[in-house]
Design a protein around this motif. Structure first.
Motif, mmCIF file in Angstrom:
data_model
loop_
_atom_site.group_PDB
_atom_site.id
_atom_site.type_symbol
_atom_site.label_atom_id
_atom_site.label_comp_id
_atom_site.label_asym_id
_atom_site.label_seq_id
_atom_site.Cartn_x
_atom_site.Cartn_y
_atom_site.Cartn_z
ATOM 1 N N GLU A 360 0.830 -1.202 0.000
ATOM 2 C CA GLU A 360 0.000 0.000 0.000
ATOM 3 C C GLU A 360 0.872 1.262 0.000
ATOM 4 N N SER A 361 1.957 1.218 0.740
ATOM 5 C CA SER A 361 2.880 2.363 0.755
ATOM 6 C C SER A 361 3.457 2.612 -0.632
ATOM 7 N N TYR A 362 3.728 1.538 -1.347
ATOM 8 C CA TYR A 362 4.265 1.636 -2.716
ATOM 9 C C TYR A 362 3.222 2.251 -3.647
ATOM 10 N N GLU A 363 1.986 1.778 -3.544
ATOM 11 C CA GLU A 363 0.944 2.293 -4.431
ATOM 12 C C GLU A 363 0.568 3.739 -4.091
ATOM 13 N N ARG A 364 0.807 4.141 -2.834
ATOM 14 C CA ARG A 364 0.565 5.530 -2.432
ATOM 15 C C ARG A 364 1.749 6.434 -2.782
ATOM 16 N N GLY A 365 2.856 5.850 -3.202
ATOM 17 C CA GLY A 365 4.043 6.627 -3.523
ATOM 18 C C GLY A 365 4.931 6.936 -2.335
ATOM 19 N N LYS A 369 10.451 2.902 -6.151
ATOM 20 C CA LYS A 369 11.197 1.757 -6.687
ATOM 21 C C LYS A 369 12.630 1.754 -6.194
ATOM 22 N N GLU A 370 13.124 2.935 -5.864
ATOM 23 C CA GLU A 370 14.460 3.004 -5.270
ATOM 24 C C GLU A 370 14.447 2.369 -3.881
ATOM 25 N N ASP A 371 13.382 2.637 -3.116
ATOM 26 C CA ASP A 371 13.248 2.043 -1.787
ATOM 27 C C ASP A 371 13.098 0.528 -1.861
ATOM 28 N N THR A 372 12.392 0.050 -2.903
ATOM 29 C CA THR A 372 12.137 -1.390 -3.023
ATOM 30 C C THR A 372 13.231 -2.099 -3.809
ATOM 31 N N TYR A 394 16.398 -13.023 5.940
ATOM 32 C CA TYR A 394 17.858 -12.839 5.944
ATOM 33 C C TYR A 394 18.261 -11.369 6.095
ATOM 34 N N ARG A 395 17.278 -10.499 6.324
ATOM 35 C CA ARG A 395 17.525 -9.050 6.403
ATOM 36 C C ARG A 395 18.342 -8.588 5.196
ATOM 37 N N GLU A 396 17.908 -9.050 4.057
ATOM 38 C CA GLU A 396 18.640 -8.790 2.823
ATOM 39 C C GLU A 396 18.176 -7.484 2.174
ATOM 40 N N GLY A 397 19.109 -6.592 1.899
ATOM 41 C CA GLY A 397 18.782 -5.349 1.226
ATOM 42 C C GLY A 397 18.090 -4.343 2.128
ATOM 43 N N LYS A 398 17.890 -3.165 1.572
ATOM 44 C CA LYS A 398 17.287 -2.065 2.318
ATOM 45 C C LYS A 398 15.858 -2.387 2.752
ATOM 46 N N LEU A 399 15.063 -2.929 1.824
ATOM 47 C CA LEU A 399 13.661 -3.200 2.127
ATOM 48 C C LEU A 399 13.513 -4.395 3.060
ATOM 49 N N GLY A 400 14.260 -5.452 2.815
ATOM 50 C CA GLY A 400 14.186 -6.617 3.689
ATOM 51 C C GLY A 400 14.542 -6.274 5.117
ATOM 52 N N ASN A 401 15.550 -5.448 5.290
ATOM 53 C CA ASN A 401 15.983 -5.045 6.625
ATOM 54 C C ASN A 401 14.935 -4.147 7.301
ATOM 55 N N LEU A 402 14.315 -3.265 6.514
ATOM 56 C CA LEU A 402 13.270 -2.389 7.049
ATOM 57 C C LEU A 402 12.088 -3.201 7.561
ATOM 58 N N LEU A 403 11.602 -4.125 6.726
ATOM 59 C CA LEU A 403 10.410 -4.885 7.090
ATOM 60 C C LEU A 403 10.687 -5.887 8.202
ATOM 61 N N ALA A 404 11.915 -6.356 8.309
ATOM 62 C CA ALA A 404 12.276 -7.312 9.361
ATOM 63 C C ALA A 404 12.145 -6.711 10.753
ATOM 64 N N ASP A 405 12.112 -5.390 10.850
ATOM 65 C CA ASP A 405 11.950 -4.717 12.142
ATOM 66 C C ASP A 405 10.493 -4.629 12.585
ATOM 67 N N GLY A 406 9.562 -5.114 11.753
ATOM 68 C CA GLY A 406 8.152 -5.059 12.115
ATOM 69 C C GLY A 406 7.522 -3.724 11.776
ATOM 70 N N LEU A 407 6.193 -3.697 11.818
ATOM 71 C CA LEU A 407 5.463 -2.520 11.355
ATOM 72 C C LEU A 407 5.737 -1.262 12.161
ATOM 73 N N LYS A 408 5.732 -1.368 13.475
ATOM 74 C CA LYS A 408 5.879 -0.171 14.298
ATOM 75 C C LYS A 408 7.191 0.539 13.993
ATOM 76 N N ARG A 409 8.282 -0.205 13.991
ATOM 77 C CA ARG A 409 9.594 0.395 13.740
ATOM 78 C C ARG A 409 9.731 0.848 12.289
ATOM 79 N N ALA A 410 9.137 0.100 11.361
ATOM 80 C CA ALA A 410 9.203 0.483 9.944
ATOM 81 C C ALA A 410 8.500 1.807 9.700
ATOM 82 N N THR A 411 7.316 1.977 10.304
ATOM 83 C CA THR A 411 6.590 3.243 10.093
ATOM 84 C C THR A 411 7.312 4.415 10.737
ATOM 85 N N GLU A 412 7.989 4.176 11.850
ATOM 86 C CA GLU A 412 8.758 5.245 12.483
ATOM 87 C C GLU A 412 9.908 5.701 11.575
ATOM 88 N N LYS A 413 10.482 4.769 10.827
ATOM 89 C CA LYS A 413 11.578 5.113 9.923
ATOM 90 C C LYS A 413 11.077 5.785 8.649
#
Length: 645
Positions: A360-365, A369-372, A394-413
């Motif tokens: 949803e964040s991707y579709e909202r802009g 694509k740089e982030d993903t 495996y916390r691979e890449g920028k996006l994998g590492n972001l999402l591995a922290d869970g929603l609360k921490r991801a939205t804070e970032k």
């Protein structure tokens, strides 16, 4: 002792030591076993403010007094710890065969302390306990780990518990995997194992469990099994598993779709347990220890690009989290995603929630694509779903590492109001898959759950009135069968309170809650009888439910000691501010006003302070929690007012 075997096994990974202490009968009478005794051990051993991923955290694996007996569906284990996700109390419950095997080895509870400097696994062979090197297992997935340990020990029948790569990499929703395909999924117990460098536990037991009155116990257990075989909910679970209820929940428009924007999908047939059977994906049903229902599925994909995929499940939650949520309706892709979560050690609920939020964040802009890193994250992209699961583990890449922290921490970032479409509440846990806008008892139960917004602390399935047994229960609790409808707010606090106590008792005894809160053949009356015949300790229905209330209140107090108050008893923003868009509950929402009214009544029923949600001193004393009251009083975390008589 009867029922219990009377021993707690302690393993200190920091010191490399193991020892056994007796299980005190007083503890058993007050907290019953399993989840209840776990909660008391956690309260005693974990001090407020500790880092959940530090060596001060404790993991407790608990069985119940009925575990290892002929009691129906009595193969459940509770794992208790302070959660890295919420920084609060957490218990997660799991089936399989570990509980019975631990009991047969001679232990009611296993308490893991400290942290190792190198990867290890614990090997329990009756009285022989050792901490073994696991360097060769580090990095292996769950299936590989199980296979390698069994080959190393030379016994294919031992039972293993392990974390996958997700746990090793401290993913904030890493599961503990039991008997390969059974997940203690929520709260990131897998990451706690990873932080302790504890790759696995393996157990083999040759003992038995003695009950006080074997003939009476056997006859009662057999009678309850017969009733269970005739229960509407149990029959459906046997035939189609938990995903057998997918279509019915979808009809109510309570089946989360497109990151919870909708509660209904027109493509539901591909995500049902019935479809798994009809199209030949189901290889066999699987039962946990002592279970006559056999709700678990073992499925396989035999052709196409996912040929050779095999796994346990998918469960109801997974069909939504990895199916309708990201709008992936290829059954085989969902099975593949489920397989990856199982072998990498990821909670499917949170995994689905973080990926849907990213879509949803991707579709909202908000995510580009740089982030993903070039991944097209539009809803419906099954390749993106499968790729992201691997990246997260495996916390691979920028996006994998972001999402591995869970929603609360991801939205804070990420910021940019992205928390508004992220499905977590103030405690920080991602919500499980019921649209609470159109299920009012669920909304209250999710809000007050000490873990966070999910169904595995207080399952109020009866409010849907989906079976004669459910309607009968709601009539018993409210006085009128008309309240067996999810759209009412009336009597929801009473429904939630009863289910809390019943759920706590069921788990404390070691029984699967599907038998008492999804099917209803197991109930407080016959649980009290089974407890009495098993242990020799007389317990009435009222007394055993009072023990359930004591357990629920102690769990609440753990969070109070950590600083939690009423502000944490809420729901995700979308549930509280965006009305349900379709269906018979169109326009309904879990508004702050509606939720607050239910909370007031709920706290009143508990004899807790409405302003803070904290239990009164008198309430704690009445429940036999005097030591808890003294500690909270020293911290200034008891209400200044007194309970109303």
């Amino acid at each position: 002792m009867y029922g219990w075997v009377g021993k707690i096994l302690y393993v200190d990974l920091s010191k490399g030591k193991t020892w056994v202490e007796p299980l005190k009968e007083e503890l058993c009478k007050k907290f019953l076993g399993n989840r209840g005794i776990n909660a008391k051990i956690l309260w005693d051993l974990v001090k407020p403010g500790i880092d959940p991923l530090g060596p001060e955290n404790v993991m407790i694996f608990g069985t119940g007094p009925l575990t290892g007996t002929t009691a129906p569906s009595s193969g459940r284990v509770t794992v208790t710890f302070k959660s890295p996700v919420t920084n609060l109390y957490f218990k997660t419950n799991v089936g399989g065969h570990f509980g019975a095997e631990l009991k047969f080895a001679g232990y009611d509870h296993l308490v893991v302390l400290g942290a190792s400097k190198k990867p290890v696994y614990i090997w329990i062979d009756d009285d022989h306990v050792e901490i073994r090197d696991a360097s060769h297992l580090w990095g292996k997935d769950v299936r590989e780990t199980d296979k390698m340990i069994k080959e190393e020990i030379g016994d294919k029948d031992i039972i293993t518990v392990c974390c996958g790569p997700a746990g090793e990499n401290l993913v904030y929703f890493a599961s503990i995997m039991v008997s390969v395909y059974n997940a203690a999924g929520r709260g990131s117990g897998g990451a706690v194992m990873g932080s302790k460098k504890l790759k696995a536990i393996a157990v083999r037991g040759s003992g038995q469990v003695e009950v006080k009155e074997p003939e009476k116990f056997y006859e009662l257990a057999l009678e309850v099994r017969r009733k269970l075989s005739q229960d509407s909910g149990a029959i459906s679970l046997h035939l189609y598993g938990t995903s057998g209820s997918v279509a019915a929940v979808n009809e109510l428009h309570a089946f989360p779709t497109r990151n919870w924007q909708l509660g209904h999908t027109d493509k539901i047939e591909y995500l049902t347990g019935q479809y798994l059977v009809e199209k030949g994906y189901l290889v066999r049903s699987v039962a946990c220890f002592g279970c006559s229902i056999g709700c678990h599925r073992y499925v396989m994909v035999k052709g196409g690009k996912y040929a050779g995929t095999f796994t346990g499940g998918p469960e109801y939650e997974t069909m939504s989290a990895l199916g309708s949520g990201p709008e992936v309706y290829n059954t085989e892709a969902v099975i593949k995603a489920n397989e990856l979560c199982n072998i990498l050690g990821l909670d499917t609920i949170s995994t689905g929630d973080v990926i849907q939020w990213a879509m949803e964040s991707y579709e909202r802009g908000v995510l580009t694509k740089e982030d993903t890193e070039g991944i097209d994250l539009r809803f419906g992209n099954e390749e993106a779903l499968i790729e992201l699961i691997k990246k997260i583990a495996y916390r691979e890449g920028k996006l994998g590492n972001l999402l591995a922290d869970g929603l609360k921490r991801a939205t804070e970032k990420v910021g940019k109001d992205s928390w508004k479409w992220a499905m977590f509440n103030a405690k920080g846990l991602e919500q499980s898959r019921v649209d609470t806008r159109v299920a009012k008892a669920y909304s209250l139960a999710f809000a007050v759950n000490p873990r966070g917004p999910d169904h595995l602390h207080t399952e109020t399935f009866a409010e849907f009135g989906a079976s004669p047994e459910a309607v009968e229960l709601i009539e018993k609790l409210t006085g009128d069968k008309k309240w067996a409808s999810p759209y009412y707010t009336e009597y929801r606090p009473e429904i939630v309170r009863w289910h809390e106590d019943c759920y706590a008792v069921t788990e404390a005894l070691g029984i699967c809650v599907f038998t008492s809160t999804a099917a209803y053949a197991v109930n407080p009356a016959n649980m009290a009888e089974m407890f009495t015949y098993a242990t020799g300790i007389k317990m009435t229905e009222e007394e055993i439910m009072f023990a359930g209330r004591r357990i629920v209140t102690l769990e609440k107090c753990f969070n109070v000691r950590e600083g939690a108050d009423r502000k944490l008893d809420n729901l995700p923003w979308r549930m509280m501010h965006e009305p349900a868009p379709t269906g018979p509950g169109k326009g309904l929402v879990n508004s702050p006003e509606e939720l607050n009214a239910m909370l007031d009544r709920y706290y009143e029923l508990h004899e807790w302070d409405k302003k803070t949600s904290w239990p009164y001193k008198e309430t704690l004393i009445k429940l036999g929690l005097e030591d808890v009251a003294k500690e909270l009083e020293k911290l200034g975390r008891l209400p200044k007012a007194t309970a109303k008589k």
